[in-house]
Design a protein around this motif. Structure first.
Motif, PDB file in Angstrom:
ATOM      1  N   ASP A  90      -8.687  22.502  52.488  1.00 41.44           N
ATOM      2  CA  ASP A  90      -9.097  21.451  53.413  1.00 41.44           C
ATOM      3  C   ASP A  90     -10.166  21.932  54.387  1.00 41.44           C
ATOM      4  OD1 ASP A  90      -9.206  18.958  54.591  1.00 41.44           O
ATOM      5  OD2 ASP A  90      -7.422  19.265  55.834  1.00 41.44           O
ATOM      6  N   ASN A  91     -11.187  22.605  53.832  1.00 41.90           N
ATOM      7  CA  ASN A  91     -12.279  23.096  54.662  1.00 41.90           C
ATOM      8  C   ASN A  91     -13.549  23.103  53.827  1.00 41.90           C
ATOM      9  OD1 ASN A  91     -14.140  24.540  56.180  1.00 41.90           O
ATOM     10  ND2 ASN A  91     -12.580  25.874  57.060  1.00 41.90           N
ATOM     11  N   SER A  92     -14.469  22.236  54.141  1.00 41.62           N
ATOM     12  CA  SER A  92     -15.680  22.082  53.330  1.00 41.62           C
ATOM     13  C   SER A  92     -16.835  22.985  53.757  1.00 41.62           C
ATOM     14  CB  SER A  92     -16.141  20.625  53.356  1.00 41.62           C
ATOM     15  OG  SER A  92     -16.436  20.246  54.684  1.00 41.62           O
ATOM     16  N   ALA A  93     -16.617  23.869  54.710  1.00 36.78           N
ATOM     17  CA  ALA A  93     -17.700  24.728  55.197  1.00 36.78           C
ATOM     18  C   ALA A  93     -18.312  25.561  54.076  1.00 36.78           C
ATOM     19  CB  ALA A  93     -17.196  25.637  56.319  1.00 36.78           C
ATOM     20  N   SER A  94     -17.504  26.048  53.153  1.00 38.71           N
ATOM     21  CA  SER A  94     -18.033  26.879  52.070  1.00 38.71           C
ATOM     22  C   SER A  94     -18.920  26.070  51.128  1.00 38.71           C
ATOM     23  CB  SER A  94     -16.900  27.551  51.293  1.00 38.71           C
ATOM     24  OG  SER A  94     -16.030  26.564  50.757  1.00 38.71           O
TER      25      SER A  94
ATOM     26  N   ALA B 124     -12.487  24.721  48.128  1.00 39.01           N
ATOM     27  CA  ALA B 124     -12.584  24.196  49.496  1.00 39.01           C
ATOM     28  C   ALA B 124     -11.598  23.049  49.707  1.00 39.01           C
ATOM     29  CB  ALA B 124     -14.009  23.743  49.787  1.00 39.01           C
ATOM     30  N   ASP B 125     -11.468  22.200  48.706  1.00 42.99           N
ATOM     31  CA  ASP B 125     -10.518  21.096  48.799  1.00 42.99           C
ATOM     32  C   ASP B 125      -9.095  21.622  48.941  1.00 42.99           C
ATOM     33  OD1 ASP B 125      -9.805  18.222  48.604  1.00 42.99           O
ATOM     34  OD2 ASP B 125      -8.873  18.863  46.713  1.00 42.99           O
TER      35      ASP B 125
ATOM     36  N   ARG C 118     -11.241  12.287  54.237  1.00 38.59           N
ATOM     37  CA  ARG C 118     -10.672  13.451  53.549  1.00 38.59           C
ATOM     38  C   ARG C 118     -10.133  13.040  52.186  1.00 38.59           C
ATOM     39  NH1 ARG C 118      -9.156  17.203  51.055  1.00 38.59           N
ATOM     40  NH2 ARG C 118      -7.293  18.445  51.277  1.00 38.59           N
TER      41      ARG C 118
END
Length: 159
Positions: free
Chosen positions: A113-117, A109-110, A52
């Motif tokens: 804390d979610n990289s799905a997009s 996204a950072d 991360r």
């Protein structure tokens, strides 16, 4: 050379948990195959936080570079084909739009804390490039069709 990704069946984690978990000392991630569901990846909390931190740092550096350095957009456009060879099939304006959208989406996204997009964005743009790589497909997707009945009307709400 990077260590080979270790993989085991999920049942090994359940039935031989100590031996299976000991494999995490040899490899940063353990792929757990599940018979009735999506495979899982097992790693240590320390390794996950390190990953991360690295992704966040790279994202922040790329975003800062893109905002501050004169000519950075042109440089980004020059290096995109090395990172994503399929961008060669996109029209020039789309390559620029992809670059801007990628940096903006990575920053957003950072922040959550979610990289799905980011993954979704990359897949969507790659599919767009695939459509542009096939003239027949592109014509079918963008051309006028005799069976086109025009703009769809907003459906009435059922009461």
């Amino acid at each position: 050379m990077a260590p080979e990704r270790a993989a085991v069946n999920f049942s090994e984690l359940v039935n031989k948990n100590k031996q299976t978990l000991a494999r995490l000392r040899e490899t940063p991630r353990l792929l757990l195959h599940r018979r009735d569901g999506e495979d899982l990846v097992l790693t240590t909390a320390t390794r996950a936080e390190q990953d991360r931190t690295v992704v966040s740092a790279a994202t922040r550096m790329l975003a800062a570079f893109a905002r501050r350095e004169p000519g950075s957009v042109e440089l980004l456009l020059d290096i995109l084909p090395e990172a994503f060879p399929w961008v060669r099939f996109l029209p020039e304006p789309d390559i620029h739009a992809f670059a801007v959208e990628l940096v903006d989406t990575m920053r957003a996204a950072d922040s959550v804390d979610n990289s799905a997009s980011v993954a979704q964005l990359l897949v969507a743009w790659q599919h767009t490039a695939e459509a542009h790589s096939d003239p027949e497909l592109l014509a079918a997707l963008t051309g006028h069709h005799d069976d086109d009945y025009g703009q769809a009307h907003t459906p009435r709400h059922a009461s």
